[in-house]
Design an enzyme around this catalytic site. Structure first.
Site, PDB file in Angstrom:
ATOM      1  N   LYS A 145       0.816  -1.196   0.000  1.00 33.80           N
ATOM      2  CA  LYS A 145       0.000   0.000   0.000  1.00 33.80           C
ATOM      3  C   LYS A 145       0.865   1.267   0.000  1.00 33.80           C
ATOM      4  CE  LYS A 145      -2.876  -1.983   3.515  1.00 33.80           C
ATOM      5  NZ  LYS A 145      -3.595  -1.681   4.782  1.00 33.80           N
ATOM      6  N   ASP A 165       7.469   2.573  -2.997  1.00 38.21           N
ATOM      7  CA  ASP A 165       7.770   3.673  -2.079  1.00 38.21           C
ATOM      8  C   ASP A 165       9.233   3.660  -1.657  1.00 38.21           C
ATOM      9  OD1 ASP A 165       7.406   1.309  -0.649  1.00 38.21           O
ATOM     10  OD2 ASP A 165       6.127   2.160   0.899  1.00 38.21           O
ATOM     11  N   ASP A 188      14.418  -1.521   0.365  1.00 34.01           N
ATOM     12  CA  ASP A 188      15.188  -1.802   1.582  1.00 34.01           C
ATOM     13  C   ASP A 188      16.131  -2.977   1.290  1.00 34.01           C
ATOM     14  OD1 ASP A 188      16.060  -2.052   4.183  1.00 34.01           O
ATOM     15  OD2 ASP A 188      14.173  -2.793   4.984  1.00 34.01           O
ATOM     16  N   LYS A 195      16.825   3.046   0.299  1.00 32.63           N
ATOM     17  CA  LYS A 195      17.453   2.873   1.624  1.00 32.63           C
ATOM     18  C   LYS A 195      18.556   1.832   1.467  1.00 32.63           C
ATOM     19  CE  LYS A 195      15.159   1.020   5.272  1.00 32.63           C
ATOM     20  NZ  LYS A 195      14.128   1.027   6.333  1.00 32.63           N
ATOM     21  N   PHE A 234      13.958   3.824  10.022  1.00 36.41           N
ATOM     22  CA  PHE A 234      12.602   3.485   9.610  1.00 36.41           C
ATOM     23  C   PHE A 234      11.860   4.752   9.237  1.00 36.41           C
ATOM     24  CE2 PHE A 234       8.482   1.510   9.424  1.00 36.41           C
ATOM     25  CZ  PHE A 234       8.816   0.296   8.853  1.00 36.41           C
ATOM     26  N   ASP A 267       4.201   3.496   6.160  1.00 37.55           N
ATOM     27  CA  ASP A 267       3.626   3.276   7.478  1.00 37.55           C
ATOM     28  C   ASP A 267       4.589   2.588   8.433  1.00 37.55           C
ATOM     29  OD1 ASP A 267       3.607   0.650   6.252  1.00 37.55           O
ATOM     30  OD2 ASP A 267       2.284   0.053   7.888  1.00 37.55           O
ATOM     31  N   ARG A 302       0.640   6.947   7.497  1.00 35.62           N
ATOM     32  CA  ARG A 302       0.594   7.025   6.029  1.00 35.62           C
ATOM     33  C   ARG A 302       0.115   8.387   5.542  1.00 35.62           C
ATOM     34  NH1 ARG A 302       1.350   1.848   3.866  1.00 35.62           N
ATOM     35  NH2 ARG A 302       0.404   0.123   5.000  1.00 35.62           N
TER      36      ARG A 302
HETATM   37  P1  IMP Z   1      12.279  -4.783   0.641  1.00 29.23           P
HETATM   38  O1  IMP Z   1      11.642  -5.952  -0.036  1.00 29.23           O
HETATM   39  O2  IMP Z   1      13.091  -5.176   1.842  1.00 29.23           O
HETATM   40  O3  IMP Z   1      13.089  -3.916  -0.307  1.00 29.23           O
HETATM   41  O4  IMP Z   1      11.147  -3.941   1.275  1.00 29.23           O
HETATM   42  C1  IMP Z   1      10.376  -3.135   0.566  1.00 29.23           C
HETATM   43  C2  IMP Z   1       9.080  -2.834   1.304  1.00 29.23           C
HETATM   44  O5  IMP Z   1       9.195  -2.850   2.726  1.00 29.23           O
HETATM   45  C3  IMP Z   1       8.690  -1.448   0.933  1.00 29.23           C
HETATM   46  O6  IMP Z   1       7.891  -1.455  -0.231  1.00 29.23           O
HETATM   47  C4  IMP Z   1       7.955  -0.972   2.153  1.00 29.23           C
HETATM   48  O7  IMP Z   1       6.593  -1.316   2.049  1.00 29.23           O
HETATM   49  C5  IMP Z   1       8.578  -1.729   3.302  1.00 29.23           C
HETATM   50  N1  IMP Z   1       9.601  -0.901   3.986  1.00 29.23           N
HETATM   51  C6  IMP Z   1      10.936  -1.054   3.963  1.00 29.23           C
HETATM   52  N2  IMP Z   1      11.560  -0.111   4.682  1.00 29.23           N
HETATM   53  C7  IMP Z   1      10.582   0.688   5.160  1.00 29.23           C
HETATM   54  C8  IMP Z   1      10.589   1.886   5.960  1.00 29.23           C
HETATM   55  O8  IMP Z   1      11.630   2.416   6.378  1.00 29.23           O
HETATM   56  N3  IMP Z   1       9.373   2.411   6.238  1.00 29.23           N
HETATM   57  C9  IMP Z   1       8.202   1.873   5.795  1.00 29.23           C
HETATM   58  N4  IMP Z   1       8.155   0.776   5.037  1.00 29.23           N
HETATM   59  C10 IMP Z   1       9.331   0.180   4.723  1.00 29.23           C
HETATM   60 MG    MG Z   2       5.888  -1.326  -0.121  1.00 26.96          MG
END
Ligand code: IMP
Ligand code: MG
Length: 174
Positions: A42, A99, A102, A130, A151, A158, A164
């Site tokens: 979302k 968004d 990570d 990030k 974070f 969120d 959000r």
């Molecule tokens: P990844 O698969 O680890 O790259 O994570 C991506 C998803 O984790 C993003 O699309 C976000 O929904 C969530 N996410 C990762 N880091 C954060 C953060 O710092 N704040 C909020 N959501 C996060």
């Molecule tokens: Mg996401």
């Protein structure tokens, strides 16, 4: 438990300026070609709404919902497509929009999946890169801001479904 405080990282104005720049860049890159924007719900909903309105090419918009986080702040490493897009991808010029990147697992895995459906081209846009916990390489064609760690909430992002609706981007501190 101590209450969480938040510190502003990027103001509403700064975000608007950056999203306008990215929209302009996309509009120039694709000229008048029709594109398909695929957002990952979302967290992307606010960025996607602003980005789409800053792109001058004809745009179709679709969303997928992918689970990689539960209600906690660490990645499980699993990836599950909870809701897939409904528009066809084959032959389309697709921009996958998220968004925040990570670990990179979400965008890496879902972009591989989209590629297997034969788009004409596939690029990736993320509001925030990030960088410190990356596990899978993700090539970002368009990126709003880079942060190392922490974070981040607001502007669609969120923490356990909160924050959000904040206009700016904030980092949570305890
Ligand atoms: P990844 O698969 O680890 O790259 O994570 C991506 C998803 O984790 C993003 O699309 C976000 O929904 C969530 N996410 C990762 N880091 C954060 C953060 O710092 N704040 C909020 N959501 C996060
Ligand atoms: Mg996401």
């Amino acid at each position: 438990m101590k209450p969480m405080t938040r510190r502003e990282l990027f103001s509403e104005e700064k975000i608007a300026e950056r999203v306008k720049e990215i929209g302009g860049q996309i509009s120039r890159d694709y000229r008048d070609k029709p594109i398909l924007l695929v957002g990952i719900l979302k967290g992307v909903f606010v960025f996607m709404a602003d980005l789409a309105r800053n792109i001058s090419c004809p745009c179709h918009v679709d969303f997928a919902r992918i689970s990689s986080y539960g209600n906690n702040m660490t990645s499980s490493g699993d990836l599950e497509i909870i809701m897939d897009i409904s528009l066809p991808v084959e032959g389309r010029d697709v921009i996958l929009v998220d968004d925040i990147v990570d670990t990179g697992l979400t965008l890496h895995n879902y972009s591989e999946y989209l590629k297997s459906r034969n788009p004409n081209s596939l690029k990736i846009a993320a509001l925030i890169d990030k960088t410190s916990r990356r596990e899978k390489f993700v090539e970002l064609d368009y990126c709003g801001f880079e942060v190392e760690d922490g974070f981040i909430v607001g502007y669609g992002l969120d923490c356990s479904e909160e924050f959000r609706n904040l206009q700016g981007l904030y980092i949570l501190e305890d």
